[in-house]
Each structure stands twice: as C-alpha cells, then as structure tokens.
Design an enzyme around this catalytic site. Sequence first.
Site, short mmCIF file in Angstrom:
data_model
loop_
_atom_site.label_atom_id
_atom_site.label_comp_id
_atom_site.label_asym_id
_atom_site.label_seq_id
_atom_site.Cartn_x
_atom_site.Cartn_y
_atom_site.Cartn_z
CD GLU A 1 -2.74 1.28 2.50
OE1 GLU A 1 -2.65 0.37 3.36
OE2 GLU A 1 -3.53 2.23 2.59
NE ARG B 1 0.23 33.78 -18.75
CZ ARG B 1 -1.00 34.23 -18.87
NH1 ARG B 1 -1.77 33.85 -19.89
NH2 ARG B 1 -1.49 35.08 -17.99
#
Length: 368
Positions: A231, A257
């Site tokens: 996990e 940009r």
Amino acid sequence: MTDAFAKPELRDLVRNFTRREIVPHLADWERAGEVPRELHRKAAELGLLGIGFAEEVGGEGGDLTDSIVVTEEIIQSGGSSGLIAALFTHGIALPHIVDSGDRDLIDRFVRPTLRGELIGCLAITEPDGGSDVAGIRTTAKADGDAYVVNGTKLFITSGARADFATTAVRTEDGVRLVVVAKDGGFTVTRTLEKMGWHCSDTAELSFVDVRVPRTHDVGGFLALMRHFAAERISLAVQCYATAQRCLDLTLAWVRDRHTFGRPLASRQLVRHRLAEMARQVDVARTYVRHTALRVASGEQLVTEVAMAKNTAVAACDHIVDQAVQLHGGLGYLRDAEVERHYRDARIMGIGGGTTEIMNEIIAKQLGV
Ligand SMILES: Cc1cc2nc3c(=O)[nH]c(=O)nc-3n(C[C@H](O)[C@H](O)[C@H](O)COP(=O)(O)OP(=O)(O)OC[C@H]3O[C@@H](n4cnc5c(N)ncnc54)[C@H](O)[C@@H]3O)c2cc1C
C-alpha cells in the site's frame, strides 16, 4: 540493464483506456463524489483489475512492477490519484483474503471483485485514531461459530460503495482481520466530504451486533502489517507519477505563456525551478522503483518502504505547489488539472501511515 518498468504493451493498453474511459468523465465523477460501478467492469474486461493477483484466484498474474506501471500510466495520461484510490481499492481489500487460501472466501469475494462485479474496502481506522493500529477498539466476540462485531470505522476508501469490508477487529486473540459482507452486516453512517480525492468516496461505517462466521477470519496483526508495504509503495508511486504529470503540464505551460514579451521558460528563475522539480521527481521515482523491485523479489522491507513513501510525498508536495504557482491564476481554478493534483496530493502524507509514523519506523531502525 533491462528496464523492469518498460512494459510498452501494458502502457499502451492503460493509456488508451484512461484517455477513452476516464479522462472525458473525471470532472463529472469528481462532482458526483464517486466513480461508477461500470468503470470497474470495463477495467476488469481489459484485465486491469486482476493485475498482481494470481490466475488461481481469478487474477491476471503479474507482480508489483505491473501494478506500478498501471498507476504511472493512468496518472500520466490524465487520470488522478483519487481515481486510483477508488478503482483499485481491491489492492488493499483483497490480499489478506487471498493469503488466507480459503476457497469459499476467494470464490465469494475475490473472483467477483476482480471481475468488476463487487467492490471491497479495507476498514482499519477508527474515530479514536488511525496511527495506532494495535489500539483499535472494534470488538469481535466469539459466539459459537461466529464473531459478533461492534464498532465504528472512519475514513474508509470506497466504503460508501463497498459490498464487503476487510475489517480489523479486536478478538480474545488480539487484532485480527475479518471479512464482513455489507448485506446484513455494516451500515454506511456518513459519506465524508474532503479537500481532494473527490471522485473517491470515503465513508464512516458502523457495526452493531454484526454476526460474522469465524471462517471469515483471514489473518492477524502481522499479516496486516505485511501488506502495508504494498500500500505504501502504491501511494509513493502515485506521488511521483502525480509530480511527473505536474512537471509535464508546467513545462508545456511555461513554453506557451509570455510575460513582459518573453516566454516564461526563458527566465532563469523559472528554469531553475523546473530543474529542481525534475531532480526531485527523478530521485523519488528511482528510489521508489528500486525499493519496489526488492519488495517484488520477496524482501520484507519496512524501513526502506517508509523512506520511499516519505521521499515521494515530499517531492510531490513541493512539485504540485510549484506547478500551481507557475500556472499563476489559472493554477487556482477548478478547471486546471494542476489544481486538482494540488488538492489530491495532500492526503499522501496522511493515508497509509502518516509521514510522522514513517519517521518513527525509520528512527526505530536507527536504534533511537
Ligand atoms: C481520504 C482518506 C482515505 C483513507 N482511506 C482509508 C482506508 O481505506 N482504510 C483505513 O483504514 N483508513 C483510511 N484512512 C485513514 C488514514 O489511514 C488515517 O487518517 C491515518 O492513518 C492517520 O490516522 P488518524 O487520522 O487517526 O490520525 P492520528 O493517528 O490521530 O494522528 C494525528 C496526527 O498525529 C501524528 N502522530 C500520531 N502518532 C504520533 C506519534 N507517535 N509521534 C508523532 N506524531 C504522531 C500523526 O502523524 C498525525 O499527524 C483514510 C484517510 C483519508 C483522509
């Protein structure tokens, strides 16, 4: 050196599935607070749910490296860690049942889940605390051939949709895991609203005098601890994959940009930030993959897994923050993918054992 994580065919399969079945719907599922059952069936049809589970229990075979590739590719193709949490909860709910080797339980819970017909969850955490797993209070009293279970579980991923819960209980013999069917078993008392992971339902579950056959006992505290490694590796993979995705999105953005007549990417400050993001994501990926390979080869690692998780969480926290910053106002908007990753990332240092608990594990190894 061969790359154990190359797997081009599996990557193609997962990329196509993600772009076709996940990306167009993810914003809707985020608003709905859950992913549809249909998605489990579709993922199962392609064999994705069965990866990492043996064919004898209805899986597709493969090991941790295959599961890692699936996680990387879903996030890299526009999915999210929240989506992984919701669709692959069986990765934490089923291994204990598989390990028990009980044919009836495998037929009743494991096979249908891997076919995408059932949803399972792992219910450990309680309102009184999650870090201290040995201190859980949900009781299972032996009564003939059954346990009678009473208690409350909190923060349970996929708990609202789950058909069964692999549940940590306190018995006369200490902490054990029992499989509790929803039907005639637990009730969902609350669905919890969260900062991120919006498409992954999280629930409070109540157990009131629930009779569970003793044959549903699938293991003790040590088994529970052993499966934490997979996990934690999975969460660490979600961290560096999210970080890589945010870096890629940011690279595209700073090239496009323009401010003060020049692309953002031409500014040294911006380029150095990107370099630092790239360094952190590569270090995290390299260490997590290295640790995962050792776990996949059968080593029982605890300290290294804790280090891997903390390394990846730190990289992810830094990179999602920088990605939002470099996107400016756009990075703060709901429609920006980096905004979702920023919110989703915050759970990583909390779920599956907090950063502090990982450090406790590491410190113990140091002898302090
Ligand atoms: C979105 C989400 C999904 C989750 N999914 C699941 C699930 O599917 N199944 C499940 O069982 N649980 C799940 N959890 C619960 C999660 O594992 C716990 O929240 C986590 O283990 C921390 O437990 P706690 O919240 O009770 O915090 P606590 O244990 O109360 O800790 C609070 C704080 O104190 C710190 N702390 C605790 N002990 C120490 C110590 N000894 N030294 C220093 N610091 C310490 C912790 O690091 C933390 O910062 C989920 C949680 C969330 C938010």
